[in-house]
Write an enzyme that holds these catalytic residues in place. Structure first.
Site, short mmCIF file in Angstrom:
data_model
loop_
_atom_site.label_atom_id
_atom_site.label_comp_id
_atom_site.label_asym_id
_atom_site.label_seq_id
_atom_site.Cartn_x
_atom_site.Cartn_y
_atom_site.Cartn_z
N VAL A 120 -1.39 -1.63 -3.85
CA VAL A 120 -0.66 -2.58 -4.83
C VAL A 120 -0.94 -4.16 -4.49
O VAL A 120 -1.63 -4.00 -3.48
CB VAL A 120 0.62 -2.40 -4.29
CG1 VAL A 120 1.78 -3.13 -5.50
CG2 VAL A 120 1.65 -1.13 -4.78
N GLU A 157 0.66 -1.31 -0.22
CA GLU A 157 0.22 -0.04 0.02
C GLU A 157 1.03 1.56 -0.11
O GLU A 157 1.94 1.31 0.52
CB GLU A 157 -0.67 -0.03 1.07
CG GLU A 157 -1.89 1.18 1.12
CD GLU A 157 -3.58 0.97 2.46
OE1 GLU A 157 -3.10 -0.08 3.13
OE2 GLU A 157 -4.06 1.76 2.89
N ASP A 190 15.71 8.17 -6.38
CA ASP A 190 15.41 7.76 -4.99
C ASP A 190 15.66 6.46 -4.82
O ASP A 190 14.78 5.54 -4.67
CB ASP A 190 13.79 8.16 -5.68
CG ASP A 190 12.86 7.02 -4.10
OD1 ASP A 190 13.56 8.29 -2.78
OD2 ASP A 190 12.00 7.49 -3.96
N1 LIG Z 1 6.32 -5.43 -9.23
C1 LIG Z 1 6.43 -6.26 -7.98
N2 LIG Z 1 6.63 -7.17 -7.71
C2 LIG Z 1 6.33 -7.80 -5.97
N3 LIG Z 1 5.57 -6.55 -5.06
C3 LIG Z 1 5.97 -5.22 -5.49
C4 LIG Z 1 5.75 -4.62 -6.59
N4 LIG Z 1 5.49 -3.68 -6.34
C5 LIG Z 1 5.91 -3.46 -5.06
N5 LIG Z 1 5.20 -4.06 -4.72
C6 LIG Z 1 4.91 -4.17 -3.17
O1 LIG Z 1 4.27 -3.42 -2.19
C7 LIG Z 1 5.06 -2.62 -2.15
C8 LIG Z 1 4.34 -0.77 -1.96
O2 LIG Z 1 5.00 -0.64 -3.81
P1 LIG Z 1 5.30 0.79 -4.01
O3 LIG Z 1 6.70 1.00 -2.75
O4 LIG Z 1 6.64 0.63 -5.49
O5 LIG Z 1 4.69 1.82 -3.71
P2 LIG Z 1 4.40 3.16 -3.39
O6 LIG Z 1 3.06 3.43 -3.78
O7 LIG Z 1 5.24 3.44 -4.62
O8 LIG Z 1 5.01 3.34 -2.41
P3 LIG Z 1 6.44 4.35 -2.12
O9 LIG Z 1 6.32 5.67 -2.85
O10 LIG Z 1 6.73 4.66 -0.47
O11 LIG Z 1 7.56 3.88 -2.90
C9 LIG Z 1 6.09 -2.82 -1.40
O12 LIG Z 1 6.86 -2.31 -0.79
C10 LIG Z 1 6.65 -4.18 -2.27
O13 LIG Z 1 6.36 -4.82 -1.22
#
Ligand SMILES: Nc1ncnc2c1ncn2[C@@H]1O[C@H](COP(=O)(O)OP(=O)(O)OP(=O)(O)O)[C@@H](O)[C@H]1O
Length: 896
Positions: free
Chosen positions: A53, A47, A155
Site C-alpha cells: 500500500v 503491506e 470483516d
Molecule cells: N485509504 C487508506 N488511507 C491510509 N492508509 C491506508 C489506506 N488503506 C490502507 N492503508 C494502510 O495500509 C495498510 C494495509 O492496508 P490494508 O489493510 O487495506 O491491506 P490489505 O492487503 O487489504 O490487508 P488485509 O487484507 O490484511 O486487511 C493499513 O494498515 C493502513 O495503515
C-alpha cells in the site's frame, strides 16, 4: 474522415515515441517504481499478503491518494473492487480508480491520514464515550448504507476502519463483501475469530446482516473498554467464551446506554440482535445516529433515483470549468455515473473534493469577514471616507472571482483608525481588502471593508491556469498514447485525427526528461532479491524474525512485517471438523484451522472460470474507457506491453495469444456479474504511464522463468514456525506491545484471502516495487505551496529514475528507422542491444537456488511440492509459456 498525418507530424510522432522509448529505457534501469498511471508514488505505508500500500500523488491535481496493489493471484481482488466501487458514502473510503498492469491490480483509494482505528485506539488506550458514540455512529452508518444496498461486509474490525484527517471513520477492505438478501442464509465462514458471531463458530448457516451486527458489538465494546470482550490465549477458549460467556463491563468506562447497546449487539441469538436502523436510533448514539441515518437515507435515495451526481451547484460549476478547459462533459459524466473507476472519474472526484472544500472555506470566510467588516466600517466611517480603488482582482485557484484587493489612502496624518477594539494611530496607508462578490459581472458591488495588512496574493493567479494545466496534462498523455498507437499501426493507413494537434506537444519534453532523471535512494532489486533468498535461509537457520542476512552478516531490520495485523479473515475449517459444513466452499476453499496452522488439502475446481489474468486482454473489456480524448488509458499500449514477451514492436495481427481465450472466458463471466449489477466494467490498463505498465511487463519478461523460485520463497516463508505459534494472553490493555492480532501477518492474510501461497502459476517479479524515498517533508512542501506554484511543478517532477551500472542492453530489434529529414533529438537506433549483466540478480533462476533453499513441502501441510512447486495447480501449458497460464482461483471469489 481519418487523415494521413503530414511528414512533419509523423516526425513529431516519432520524436515523441523516441522520448518515450528513451524514458522507458532509463526506467527499466531503475530499481524502483515511481509511477503508476497518473500517480506518483511517494512512499510505502502498508503491506498486505498480496501487495503493498503506497501513498501517492495524483499528478494533475496534486491530491494525495492511496495506491493499493494486489497480485492478480489474489482471489479476492475482483470481489473487493466489484463491491467497493459501488459505494459512494462519506464513511466509506472512496475507490477512485482501478489500474490493471501485467501482474497487478492497483486500487486508487481515498487517503485517510489518521490511519486505522486500531492505531488510534492503541494511542489512546480507550476512547471516551462521546467520541465512541460519534465514531461508532459513522461506522454503523457505513454498514447501514452497505446493508441497504444488500451487501454484507463480513470483516468488520478495527483494522478495516480508517480515520480521515478530521478523525471521521471510513470503512474499507471489501474483500469479503457479498450480496445478501433477507431470508437467505450464508455458509462460508469468514472473518476474524475474535469478531466472529457464535453461529459462525457453531458452523451454522447464518444471516449475513446479523454477523455484521455482532462484529459491531465487538467493536463498540473494544473502543470503549480498550480490550476485546472475548479474547483468550487459547483460541478454543475464545470460541467458547464467544458462544457462552457475557462480556464484563467496567463501570468506569461504560454507562447504562452503552452497556445496553453492547448487550443487544452481542446477543447470542442472532434474531435478538437489533436491526441496523434500531442501532442508529439507540439512545447511546443520541443525535449522531439520527443525523447519520438521515444523511444515509438521502444518499441512498439519490443513488436509487440516479441523481447522486451532477446535481449540486458545485458539481455544475466544476463541470463547466472542465468543459471550458476542453474536457468532454459527456465522457466525464459517463465515467462517473457508470463508476468506471478510470482516470476521468478519479480526476472528477478528486477535483470535486477540492471544490467542495473550497466552497466551504469560502462560505465560512464570507461569514467571518462580513461580521468583522461591519465593525470596521462602522469604526472607520465617522473618521474618514476613503476613496477605494480596486487594484487586484482576487481569483481563487479554480478561477472563481472572489473579490479584490484595495488600497485606501488616508490623507490626514494622526487620524485614529479603529479596528474592533484596537486603535491604530498615525495610519497613513492601509491595505484594505474588499470583498465584492463572487459573481464577477455584478456591476455595482457594495464594498465591505476590513483591514488586512497582508495582501492575499496567494489567491491571485491567472484565471484558468489550474484547469488548463490539468487539461494539458491529460492531452499530453493522450498524445503519447496516440503516438505510440500510431507507430504500432504504422502499416495501417488509419491514423487517429487527434494527431493533428501534435504541434501542441511540449517541445522541451525531451530536455525536461533528462533533467527529471534525479536519482533517489532505493533498495536495489539485487538487495531485494538477496533479501528474499536470504530470508528463506534465515528461516531455516533460525535467525531471529525481523532481520535478514546478506553475506552472512546481520544486515538490517527487516521492515516488511513491522506492523502486524490481526488474525485475518479466512475460510475456516477446523481440524476436528468432521462434516462438510461449508457447501459454498466445498471444492475450492482452502481449509485453514482456526489458529491458522493446519492447512488441509486444497482442491481447486477445474471448472472455475479463470480470472482475467493478462493485461493484453483487458483492454478488450475496457474499451468504453477510451472514448474520451482525455483518458490516459491507452487501449492499444496494453496489448503492446503484453506482447513484449514475444516482440516489442507490432506484429500486425493484434497479437492475441492463447491467453486471450482464457481471458475471454473470464470476461464473459465477469460480464455476467456486471449485467446483474448494471454497471460497466472497470476501466483498466492505465498504460500511458510507461513505467507502470511497461516496466511491469518487462519485469515479467525478465523473470518469466522464475515462478518456482517464487513458490519456494513463499513456501519457505510460510514455514516460519515462529510465526505459527499462537500464544495470546488474557484480555489486556491495548498497548504497542500487545501485538496480539498483528502476528502471522503474511501467512494468515493469505489464508484469509482464501488462497494458499505458492499455489498459483504466476510469475513474481524479482524486482520488487519499492516506494520512492520521497519523504513527508516533500509532501508537506507540496501542500504548503500555493496552488499556482504547485502546478508549476507539474511535469518537472514526473519521473525520477535510477541508473544501474550493471544494465546492458538486451538484443531488441526495432522497426523504427531514422528518417533522414528527422531533425528531432530522438536517438533512433536500428538495432538496440540490451542484455542482462551476468551478475545481475534479475537473471537468477530457480536452479540458482541452493538445494537447501528448495522446499519439498508446503509448510504447515503435507502437500508435496513437485520440483519446488505445489502440484495442486496444473494449468500451466507444457511449454511454460507464461502467456498461456490460466489461474485457477478459489471460486468463493465468484460465489460467496
Ligand atoms: N485509504 C487508506 N488511507 C491510509 N492508509 C491506508 C489506506 N488503506 C490502507 N492503508 C494502510 O495500509 C495498510 C494495509 O492496508 P490494508 O489493510 O487495506 O491491506 P490489505 O492487503 O487489504 O490487508 P488485509 O487484507 O490484511 O486487511 C493499513 O494498515 C493502513 O495503515
Amino acid at each position: 474522415m481519418k487523415m494521413q498525418p503530414s511528414r512533419a507530424e509523423q516526425n513529431q510522432i516519432k520524436a515523441i515515441i523516441g522520448n518515450s522509448y528513451n524514458k522507458l529505457y532509463s526506467q527499466l534501469n531503475s530499481n524502483e517504481l515511481n509511477e503508476v498511471g497518473n500517480y506518483k508514488i511517494l512512499k510505502q505505508i502498508g503491506e498486505g499478503s498480496f501487495g503493498k500500500v503506497y501513498l501517492a500523488l495524483h499528478k494533475p491535481t496534486h491530491k494525495k491518494v492511496v495506491l493499493k496493489s494486489s497480485d492478480k493471484t489474489d482471489p479476492n481482488v475482483v470481489r473487493e473492487i466489484f463491491y467497493h466501487r459501488q459505494f459512494d458514502f462519506p464513511y466509506i473510503t472512496k475507490l477512485y480508480e482501478v489500474i490493471i498492469t501485467e501482474t497487478k491490480v492497483w486500487m486508487v483509494i481515498e487517503y485517510c491520514p489518521n490511519k486505522e482505528l486500531y492505531d488510534y485506539l492503541l494511542s489512546k488506550k480507550r476512547i471516551s464515550l462521546d467520541e465512541s458514540a460519534r465514531i461508532f455512529a459513522q461506522i454503523v452508518g457505513a454498514v447501514y448504507y452497505a446493508h441497504s444496498l444488500s451487501c454484507v461486509h463480513r470483516d468488520l474490525k478495527l483494522e478495516n476502519i480508517l480515520l480521515d484527517k478530521d478523525n471521521n471513520a471510513k470503512l474499507t477492505d471489501f474483500g469479503f463483501t457479498r450480496d445478501f438478501s433477507k431470508n437467505t442464509q450464508l455458509e462460508t465462514i469468514c472473518g476474524t475469530t475474535v469478531y466472529m458471531a457464535p453461529e459462525l463458530l457453531r458452523r451454522e448457516k447464518y444471516d449475513g446482516y446479523k454477523i455484521d451486527i455482532w462484529a459491531l458489538g465487538i467493536l463498540l465494546y473494544t473502543i470503549i473498554n480498550g480490550t476485546m470482550p472475548f479474547d483468550e490465549d487459547d483460541p478454543k477458549k475464545t470460541e467458547l467464551k464467544i458462544i457462552s460467556a457475557s462480556p464484563d463491563y467496567d463501570n468506569k468506562y461504560f454507562n447504562d446506554d452503552s452497556i445496553d447497546l453492547v448487550n443487544r449487539l452481542l446477543s447470542k441469538d442472532p434474531s435478538m440482535r437489533p436491526t441496523i436502523e434500531q442501532i442508529l436510533m439507540h439512545p447511546f448514539l443520541a443525535s449522531y445516529g439520527q443525523d447519520i441515518m438521515r444523511t444515509s437515507d438521502n444518499i441512498l435515495q439519490s443513488q436509487k433515483l440516479g441523481v447522486l451526481y451532477f446535481h449540486s451547484k458545485v458539481e455544475h460549476l466544476l463541470l463547466k470549468k472542465l468543459k471550458k478547459s476542453g474536457f468532454d462533459r459527456q465522457a466525464i459524466k459517463s465515467s462517473v455515473q457508470k463508476r468506471k473507476c478510470d482516470s476521468l472519474s478519479s480526476l472528477w472526484f478528486l477535483l470535486l473534493e477540492e471544490e467542495k472544500y473550497r466552497a466551504e472555506q469560502r462560505n465560512s470566510k464570507f461569514t467571518t469577514r462580513n461580521f468583522s467588516v461591519k465593525k470596521v466600517v462602522d469604526a472607520v466611517q465617522p473618521v474618514v471616507q476613503p476613496v477605494i480603488q480596486p487594484t487586484t482582482a482576487i481569483i481563487d485557484s479554480h478561477g472563481e472571482y472572489i473579490g479584490a484587493t484595495l488600497v485606501a489612502t488616508i490623507s490626514a496624518p494622526g487620524i485614529a483608525l479603529n479596528k474592533g477594539r484596537e486603535q491604530l494611530t498615525n495610519v497613513r496607508k492601509a491595505t484594505v481588502e474588499c470583498i465584492i462578490d463572487s459573481t464577477p459581472n455584478k456591476s455595482t458591488p457594495s464594498p465591505q471593508l476590513t483591514l488586512n495588512s497582508q495582501s492575499p496574493s496567494r489567491l491571485v493567479h491567472s484565471k484558468d491556469n489550474f484547469f488548463k494545466k490539468v487539461s494539458k496534462f491529460f492531452k499530453n498523455k493522450k498524445l503519447n498514447t496516440d503516438a505510440e498507437s500510431f507507430i504500432s499501426q504504422k502499416n495501417s493507413s488509419n491514423i487517429h485525427d487527434s494527431h493533428s494537434s501534435i504541434h501542441d506537444r511540449n517541445s522541451n519534453e525531451s530536455k525536461k526528461d533528462e533533467n527529471d532523471r534525479t536519482l533517489r535512494p532505493t533498495i536495489s532489486s539485487r538487495n531485494n532479491h538477496q533479501a528474499l533468498n536470504m530470508e528463506s535461509k534465515k528461516q531455516e537457520n533460525g535467525v531471529a524474525e525481523g532481520t535478514f542476512m546478506v553475506n552472512n552478516k546481520k544486515k538490517v531490520e527487516e521492515p516488511r512485517l513491522k506492523k502486524f495485523k490481526s488474525a485475518t479473515s479466512s475460510e475456516f475449517s477446523y481440524n476436528d471438523s468432521t462434516g462438510n459444513y461449508d457447501s459454498e466452499s466445498t471444492n475450492h476453499a482452502i481449509h485453514v484451522s482456526n489458529d491458522g496452522v493446519k492447512l488441509q488439502n486444497l482442491k481447486i475446481s477445474s471448472n472455475i472460470p479463470p480470472r482475467p489474468v493478462l493485461l493484453s486482454n483487458l483492454s478488450e473489456i475496457s474499451n468504453d474507457t477510451f472514448n474520451s480524448d482525455y483518458s490516459t488509458d491507452g487501449n492499444s499500449s496494453s496489448i503492446k506491453i503484453a506482447d513484449t514477451t514475444q516482440s516489442f514492436f507490432p506484429q500486425g495481427n493484434g497479437g492475441l495469444s492463447q491467453s486471450s481465450l482464457a481471458a475471454d472466458k473470464s470476461i464473459i463471466h465477469i460480464n455476467k456479474k456486471i449485467i446483474r449489477r448494471e454497471l460497466s466494467f472497470i476501466s483498466s490498463a492505465s498504460s500511458t504511464s510507461e513505467l507502470s505498465s511497461r516496466a511491469d511487463s518487462f519485469y515479467d519478461l525478465a523473470t518469466a522463468s522464475l515462478p518456482k523460485a517464487k513458490e519456494s520463497r513463499k513456501a519457505l516463508r510460510s514455514s516460519n514456525k515462529e510465526m505459527n505459534s499462537a500464544n495470546f494472553e488474557a484480555p489486556r490493555f491495548w498497548s504497542p506491545n500487545s501485538s496480539y492480532h498483528r502476528r502471522n501477518n503474511m501467512r494468515r492474510r493469505s489464508q484469509k484471502r482464501g488462497i494458499l501461497q505458492g499455489t498459483v502459476n504466476d510469475t513474481q517479479p524479482i524486482i520488487q516495487e519499492e516506494s520512492s524515498s520521497v519523504n513527508d517533508d516533500y509532501i508537506q512542501d507540496v501542500q504548503s505551496l500555493p496552488n499556482s506554484e504547485r502546478l508549476e511543478m507539474d511535469g518537472d517532477d514526473q519521473e525520477s529514475v535510477t541508473h544501474s551500472e550493471n544494465f546492458r542492453p538486451l538484443v531488441m530489434k526495432t522497426s523504427i528507422k531514422k528518417e533522414k529529414s528527422d531533425k528531432s533529438d530522438f536517438d533512433v537506433r536500428k538495432t538496440t542491444q540490451r542484455s542482462f549483466s551476468p551478475d545481475s540478480n534479475w537473471s537468477r533462476t530457480y536452479s540458482d537456488l541452493s538445494d537447501d533453499l528448495k522446499p519439498n513441502k508446503i509448510m504447515g501441510t503435507d502437500e508435496p511440492l513437485e520440483n519446488g512447486k505445489p502440484h495442486i495447480i496444473d494449468n500451466e501449458s507444457d511449454d511454460g509459456d507464461e502467456e498461456s497460464v490460466q489461474l485457477s482461483v478459489n471460486s468463493d471469489n465468484f460465489s460467496d
